[in-house]
Design a protein around this motif. Sequence first.
Motif, PDB file in Angstrom:
ATOM      1  N   PRO A 227       0.809  -1.227   0.000  1.00  0.00           N
ATOM      2  CA  PRO A 227       0.000   0.000   0.000  1.00  0.00           C
ATOM      3  C   PRO A 227       0.837   1.270   0.000  1.00  0.00           C
ATOM      4  O   PRO A 227       0.515   2.241  -0.683  1.00  0.00           O
ATOM      5  N   ALA A 228       1.939   1.274   0.769  1.00  0.00           N
ATOM      6  CA  ALA A 228       2.756   2.482   0.859  1.00  0.00           C
ATOM      7  C   ALA A 228       3.351   2.854  -0.491  1.00  0.00           C
ATOM      8  O   ALA A 228       3.316   4.024  -0.902  1.00  0.00           O
ATOM      9  N   LEU A 304      -2.736  -6.269  -3.809  1.00  0.00           N
ATOM     10  CA  LEU A 304      -1.911  -6.212  -2.609  1.00  0.00           C
ATOM     11  C   LEU A 304      -1.437  -7.601  -2.212  1.00  0.00           C
ATOM     12  O   LEU A 304      -2.097  -8.606  -2.504  1.00  0.00           O
ATOM     13  N   ARG A 305      -0.343  -7.608  -1.546  1.00  0.00           N
ATOM     14  CA  ARG A 305       0.167  -8.867  -1.036  1.00  0.00           C
ATOM     15  C   ARG A 305      -0.803  -9.419   0.003  1.00  0.00           C
ATOM     16  O   ARG A 305      -1.292  -8.689   0.853  1.00  0.00           O
ATOM     17  N   THR A 309      -6.949  -5.886  -2.505  1.00  0.00           N
ATOM     18  CA  THR A 309      -6.749  -4.878  -3.550  1.00  0.00           C
ATOM     19  C   THR A 309      -6.852  -3.491  -2.935  1.00  0.00           C
ATOM     20  O   THR A 309      -7.455  -3.302  -1.867  1.00  0.00           O
ATOM     21  N   LEU A 310      -6.301  -2.526  -3.618  1.00  0.00           N
ATOM     22  CA  LEU A 310      -6.353  -1.131  -3.208  1.00  0.00           C
ATOM     23  C   LEU A 310      -6.717  -0.297  -4.420  1.00  0.00           C
ATOM     24  O   LEU A 310      -6.086  -0.411  -5.468  1.00  0.00           O
ATOM     25  N   GLU A 311      -7.748   0.543  -4.290  1.00  0.00           N
ATOM     26  CA  GLU A 311      -8.146   1.423  -5.377  1.00  0.00           C
ATOM     27  C   GLU A 311      -7.669   2.834  -5.078  1.00  0.00           C
ATOM     28  O   GLU A 311      -7.828   3.341  -3.956  1.00  0.00           O
ATOM     29  N   LEU A 312      -7.095   3.479  -6.090  1.00  0.00           N
ATOM     30  CA  LEU A 312      -6.507   4.799  -5.935  1.00  0.00           C
ATOM     31  C   LEU A 312      -7.003   5.721  -7.043  1.00  0.00           C
ATOM     32  O   LEU A 312      -7.114   5.313  -8.201  1.00  0.00           O
ATOM     33  N   ASP A 313      -7.278   6.967  -6.671  1.00  0.00           N
ATOM     34  CA  ASP A 313      -7.720   7.978  -7.627  1.00  0.00           C
ATOM     35  C   ASP A 313      -6.641   9.051  -7.705  1.00  0.00           C
ATOM     36  O   ASP A 313      -6.678  10.039  -6.956  1.00  0.00           O
ATOM     37  N   PRO A 314      -5.659   8.883  -8.603  1.00  0.00           N
ATOM     38  CA  PRO A 314      -4.559   9.845  -8.667  1.00  0.00           C
ATOM     39  C   PRO A 314      -4.979  11.224  -9.164  1.00  0.00           C
ATOM     40  O   PRO A 314      -4.236  12.189  -8.997  1.00  0.00           O
ATOM     41  N   LEU A 317      -6.722  12.343  -5.510  1.00  0.00           N
ATOM     42  CA  LEU A 317      -6.201  11.741  -4.278  1.00  0.00           C
ATOM     43  C   LEU A 317      -7.290  11.511  -3.237  1.00  0.00           C
ATOM     44  O   LEU A 317      -6.996  11.185  -2.086  1.00  0.00           O
ATOM     45  N   ASP A 318      -8.557  11.680  -3.636  1.00  0.00           N
ATOM     46  CA  ASP A 318      -9.659  11.373  -2.718  1.00  0.00           C
ATOM     47  C   ASP A 318      -9.770   9.864  -2.549  1.00  0.00           C
ATOM     48  O   ASP A 318      -9.438   9.096  -3.470  1.00  0.00           O
ATOM     49  N   PRO A 319     -10.262   9.400  -1.401  1.00  0.00           N
ATOM     50  CA  PRO A 319     -10.463   7.957  -1.221  1.00  0.00           C
ATOM     51  C   PRO A 319     -11.479   7.418  -2.231  1.00  0.00           C
ATOM     52  O   PRO A 319     -12.448   8.108  -2.589  1.00  0.00           O
ATOM     53  N   VAL A 320     -11.246   6.210  -2.701  1.00  0.00           N
ATOM     54  CA  VAL A 320     -12.199   5.536  -3.580  1.00  0.00           C
ATOM     55  C   VAL A 320     -13.159   4.759  -2.683  1.00  0.00           C
ATOM     56  O   VAL A 320     -12.804   3.739  -2.103  1.00  0.00           O
TER      57      VAL A 320
END
Length: 361
Positions: A227-228, A304-305, A309-314, A317-320
Motif C-alpha cells: 500500500p505504501a 496487494l500482497r 486490492t487497493l483502489e486509488l484515484d490519482p 487523491l480522494d479515497p475511492v
Amino acid sequence: MKALLAIAMLALPVNPASTGPEAGNPAPVRTEASRARFIFAWRGVPVGTVTLTLEPGSFTYDSEHLHLRSGRAGVLGRSAVIHVDGRGHITDTDRERDVMPQALWVWRGPPPEGCVEAREELSSPTRIGPHCVTSRGPTRAEGTMLGAAFRATYDREGWLQVLELGDSRFTRATPGERLKPPPELFSDGLPVEGDAPGPLALVAARRDGPRAPSVPRRLEGMTEWTPAAARALSAKVHAAFPDKGPSEADWNRGGEGEAGGCLAHALRYAALARQRGQRVGLVHGLLVVDGGPARPHAWVRVALRGGGTLELDPTSLDPVRPDTHLALALVPPEGPALEAGERWLSLLRGDFRVVRATRTE
C-alpha cells in the motif's frame, strides 16, 4: 481547452480486398438505399457516432464526435458525400475510378481475400492506399488498412456489425435504437436515485433488461504491491499534472502531457508502475461528487500482497469509496478496453439506472 475526447481517426477504418464476384463471396456493393449507424469508441470510451448512407450513385459518411471547449461539451460534425458507381468505386475523378471509399467497402462483406486501393473519407490531405484482407470466413475478415491491422465481424446477411482497428472500435447500433447523446453523458452525467447515503449500484431500467455487469476483483497478470508504494506513486502522478483538465494526454498510452483528465492520470500511473515492474488494472466507472450526478471517471486498482486490492484515484487523491465511485469495468491499461466499451454503450442505451443501495444493519 483541447478536445476532451481527441479522435484517433476521423474516418471509419476499413479494409477493402477484391471486388469481383466469387463463389461463396458476397455480391458487389449493392446500390439500393441502405443506412446504418455505428458507435465509435476509443480505448473503450464512446466518443461519437458514424452514420453510413448508400443511395444510387452516392455514398454519405457522417460523423459526430464529442469534444469539450471552454468547459462546455458539444458535438463536432463532419460529413462527406462521395459519388460512386454500381460497384462502389469512386467516380468523382478519373484518377479514382478504381478506388473505393473505406467505409463502403468494409460495410458490405466479408470482403474476399486480396487487396484494393481505398480512400479515407474525411482525411486531409486525402489518404489513398492498399487495404488488404488476409483471412476471412462467413462472418469475419482480418487484414490491414494502410498498414494497420483490423478485424471485422458481420451478420449472416453480410452487413458489418463490429470493426476493431487498434484502440478504435465501431459497433453497429440496433435500428431504431435510441442512444443518450455522449455530450449529455459526459457533461450532465446520470441522475442518482436515492437520498440516503449508501453505496452506488446499477439496476436494470426495465424488468426484462440486462443484469448489472459484474467486475472482477483482479485481472490476470496484476502484480502484488505494498500500500505504501502504491500510494506514493499516486501522489507522484497527482503532482506531475500542474493543470488538471481534459487534454490529448487522455489519449496517450502513458498519459504524456502537463494537462490531463482522469484517464491521463490513470494511464500515467499504469505506465510508471510498469517501469517499476508492477502491473495494475484500469477502472472505468462513475464518480459522484457532493450529491451531484454520476459522471464517467477512471482510476486504478492495485493488487496487494495477501490477496487484497487497493483502489486509488490519482486525479484527486480522494479515497475511492462505494458511495462515490462505481466501477463498471476493470481492464488492462494497455488494452483496447472492449468490455468497458460495451458497458458504456449500455449506459448510452439507457439500460441501467444509478441508485444508492439501501444499507442493511
